[in-house]
Design an enzyme around this catalytic site. Structure first.
Site, PDB file in Angstrom:
ATOM      1  N   GLU A 273     -35.270  13.922  30.700  1.00  0.00           N
ATOM      2  CA  GLU A 273     -33.860  14.210  30.411  1.00  0.00           C
ATOM      3  C   GLU A 273     -33.356  13.319  29.268  1.00  0.00           C
ATOM      4  OE1 GLU A 273     -32.632  15.376  35.004  1.00  0.00           O
ATOM      5  OE2 GLU A 273     -32.225  13.352  34.278  1.00  0.00           O
ATOM      6  N   CYS A 347      -3.256   0.306  20.939  1.00  0.00           N
ATOM      7  CA  CYS A 347      -2.520  -0.869  21.396  1.00  0.00           C
ATOM      8  C   CYS A 347      -3.317  -1.660  22.425  1.00  0.00           C
ATOM      9  CB  CYS A 347      -1.173  -0.448  21.972  1.00  0.00           C
ATOM     10  SG  CYS A 347      -0.043  -0.011  20.676  1.00  0.00           S
TER      11      CYS A 347
HETATM   12  N1  LLP Z   1     -30.514  11.563  33.052  1.00  0.00           N
HETATM   13  C1  LLP Z   1     -29.561  11.019  33.815  1.00  0.00           C
HETATM   14  C2  LLP Z   1     -29.562  11.294  35.247  1.00  0.00           C
HETATM   15  C3  LLP Z   1     -28.599  10.192  33.250  1.00  0.00           C
HETATM   16  O1  LLP Z   1     -27.656   9.650  34.023  1.00  0.00           O
HETATM   17  C4  LLP Z   1     -28.621   9.944  31.855  1.00  0.00           C
HETATM   18  C5  LLP Z   1     -27.608   9.093  31.221  1.00  0.00           C
HETATM   19  C6  LLP Z   1     -29.634  10.534  31.088  1.00  0.00           C
HETATM   20  C7  LLP Z   1     -30.571  11.331  31.728  1.00  0.00           C
HETATM   21  C8  LLP Z   1     -29.750  10.326  29.591  1.00  0.00           C
HETATM   22  O2  LLP Z   1     -30.020   9.018  29.255  1.00  0.00           O
HETATM   23  P1  LLP Z   1     -30.282   8.589  27.723  1.00  0.00           P
HETATM   24  O3  LLP Z   1     -31.585   9.253  27.312  1.00  0.00           O
HETATM   25  O4  LLP Z   1     -29.150   9.121  26.943  1.00  0.00           O
HETATM   26  O5  LLP Z   1     -30.343   7.127  27.732  1.00  0.00           O
HETATM   27  N2  LLP Z   1     -22.322   5.835  27.943  1.00  0.00           N
HETATM   28  C9  LLP Z   1     -23.488   4.993  27.842  1.00  0.00           C
HETATM   29  C10 LLP Z   1     -24.726   5.692  28.317  1.00  0.00           C
HETATM   30  C11 LLP Z   1     -24.600   6.268  29.722  1.00  0.00           C
HETATM   31  C12 LLP Z   1     -25.832   7.008  30.155  1.00  0.00           C
HETATM   32  C13 LLP Z   1     -25.543   7.813  31.377  1.00  0.00           C
HETATM   33  N3  LLP Z   1     -26.660   8.522  31.872  1.00  0.00           N
HETATM   34  C14 LLP Z   1     -23.645   4.496  26.401  1.00  0.00           C
HETATM   35  O6  LLP Z   1     -22.800   4.814  25.550  1.00  0.00           O
HETATM   36  O7  LLP Z   1     -24.553   3.761  26.094  1.00  0.00           O
END
Ligand code: LLP
Length: 414
Positions: A273, A347
């Site tokens: 994912e 702000c």
């Molecule tokens: N699968 C699941 C179950 C997840 O919760 C996530 C991300 C992914 C896949 C994808 O992960 P990635 O490959 O993008 O690392 N807002 C945070 C990141 C939160 C990630 C949440 N879950 C940031 O800006 O760094």
């Protein structure tokens, strides 16, 4: 330039995200090509939360990606983008019953259970459905990343501990005969793990795969037939962006597949994912300099027209994104550089987009500052705080601008 599209045409529309779909296609190709070298069957579910813009999703769907979602809002968006329900995987640590029922009604391909009660509810309601149920394991694995981005450690709210799965099966299924158990567990087909985001060290998968195998053996002994293991996302994107040769994806997949194959045979399908690693380096954020202020020699500020509501990662995680200054008048550009805080109009004192940017002394109102590698978790986490509108996003593909400002962004901003 983004692809062959000249960005100066957008200077009157800042703050603005500009995304290259061709770059995203290259990243998806790198994933697909590399995985297919090691696995005859695999699924790549793009984690929609990284960037949920419709044009992006429509293209990913056409290019053969599946999708991972975490809410009914994302489910509806995935269906609108054209994803077939069987290509949708539904994660989410607090799904409401309404959300679960909707996912079952459209028969999404996969639903990840994060609680034992949720697992039993799903198994009770999928006996005549095509949806596959997976258990999200909390492997109690410590990872190196920002504390907010860890999701597989003991102190994490995500997934279920192995002992609790064992105990849950013992309590719930003890009255069933082996054949009744097998029949009841038919929809349970997968194990899901997502350790977190921006993972700096893949070696943790050695341990995690062992834990996965332990759960696999247990589920098998209970009568379940597990057909796939989903290892979530997490591949890190550094401040310098992704490498042009996609060596990060290649090394990651090679490492994962080697580790995977130590514990599982060919019949087990690998699901991933990826979110950030597919889309992060494909977008820039164009901002305009509004003001300049120097409190003293150490405290100098550049105010741009994007704030923490438009671009939340720096204030939420102290994330560093590279930036480029584009002077409005090249003839006035000085040689000397000074350290400035690039701040926004919100702000809040935490509305800092970069705490220590090295910028030419001559930086002044009317110049532009572009933030790089902002394709993941930037616009998708933007908010209306201070009643500021969510910035627009435009898309380039095959060297052309897809459309200047898609109508649905205008609608979202009203
Ligand atoms: N699968 C699941 C179950 C997840 O919760 C996530 C991300 C992914 C896949 C994808 O992960 P990635 O490959 O993008 O690392 N807002 C945070 C990141 C939160 C990630 C949440 N879950 C940031 O800006 O760094």
């Amino acid at each position: 330039m983004v692809e062959a599209v000249e960005c100066s045409q957008f200077l009157s529309q800042t703050p603005l995200y500009i995304t290259s779909l061709s770059a995203i296609k290259d990243r998806l190709n790198a994933y697909q090509e590399t995985i297919s070298r090691y696995f005859s069957q695999y699924h790549i579910h793009y984690a929609m939360k990284a960037n949920s813009a419709l044009p992006l999703l429509q293209h990913l769907c056409q290019w053969g990606s599946s999708i991972e979602i975490v809410s009914v809002g994302e489910l509806n968006r995935a269906l609108t983008a054209g994803f077939h329900p069987t290509d949708i995987a539904f994660s989410g640590v607090g799904k409401t019953q309404k959300e679960i029922d909707k996912a079952l009604e459209v028969e999404v391909g996969y639903i990840h259970a994060e609680h034992m009660e949720e697992l039993w509810y799903l198994l009770d309601h999928t006996q005549d459905k095509s949806s596959c149920i997976t258990i999200r394991l909390n492997p109690s694995a410590e990872v190196e990343t920002h504390p907010y981005l860890k999701t597989g450690a003991l102190d994490s709210k995500f997934g279920i501990l192995f002992e609790h799965i064992q105990q849950g099966f013992q309590d719930k299924l003890k009255h069933l005969s082996p054949s009744e158990k097998h029949k009841y567990l038919i929809p349970l087909r997968g194990i899901h793990i997502h350790l977190g985001s921006q993972l700096q060290n893949p070696n943790v998968y050695e341990y995690v795969m062992e834990e996965c195998r332990k759960l696999y053996d247990f589920l098998k002994s209970e009568g379940a037939v597990i057909t796939h293991i989903n290892l979530g996302g997490g591949l890190e994107v550094k401040e310098t962006g992704v490498p042009h040769d996609h060596s990060d994806i290649k090394n990651y997949i090679e490492f994962l597949s080697k580790t995977f194959k130590k514990y599982f045979s060919e019949e087990i399908t690998l699901h991933l994912e990826p979110g950030r690693s597919l889309v992060a380096s494909s977008s820039i954020l164009l901002t305009k300099v509004l003001y300049k202020k120097e409190n003293d020699a150490q405290h100098k500020f550049i105010y741009v027209d994007a704030g923490m509501n438009d671009f939340p990662r720096p204030s939420l995680y102290h994330a560093k994104h590279a930036y480029v200054l584009i002077p409005s008048d090249l003839t006035q550009m000085s040689d000397k550089e000074t350290t400035y805080s690039i701040v926004g109009p919100v702000c809040e004192s935490g509305d800092v987009l970069h705490p220590k940017a090295q910028l030419k002394d001559s930086v002044c109102p009317g110049d532009s500052i572009i933030f790089l590698d902002v394709g993941a978790y930037c616009r998708s986490m933007a908010s209306f705080y201070n009643l500021r509108p969510i910035p627009a996003e435009v898309f380039c593909y095959q060297g052309k601008l897809l459309s200047s400002l898609p109508a649905h962004y205008a609608a979202e901003n009203e």
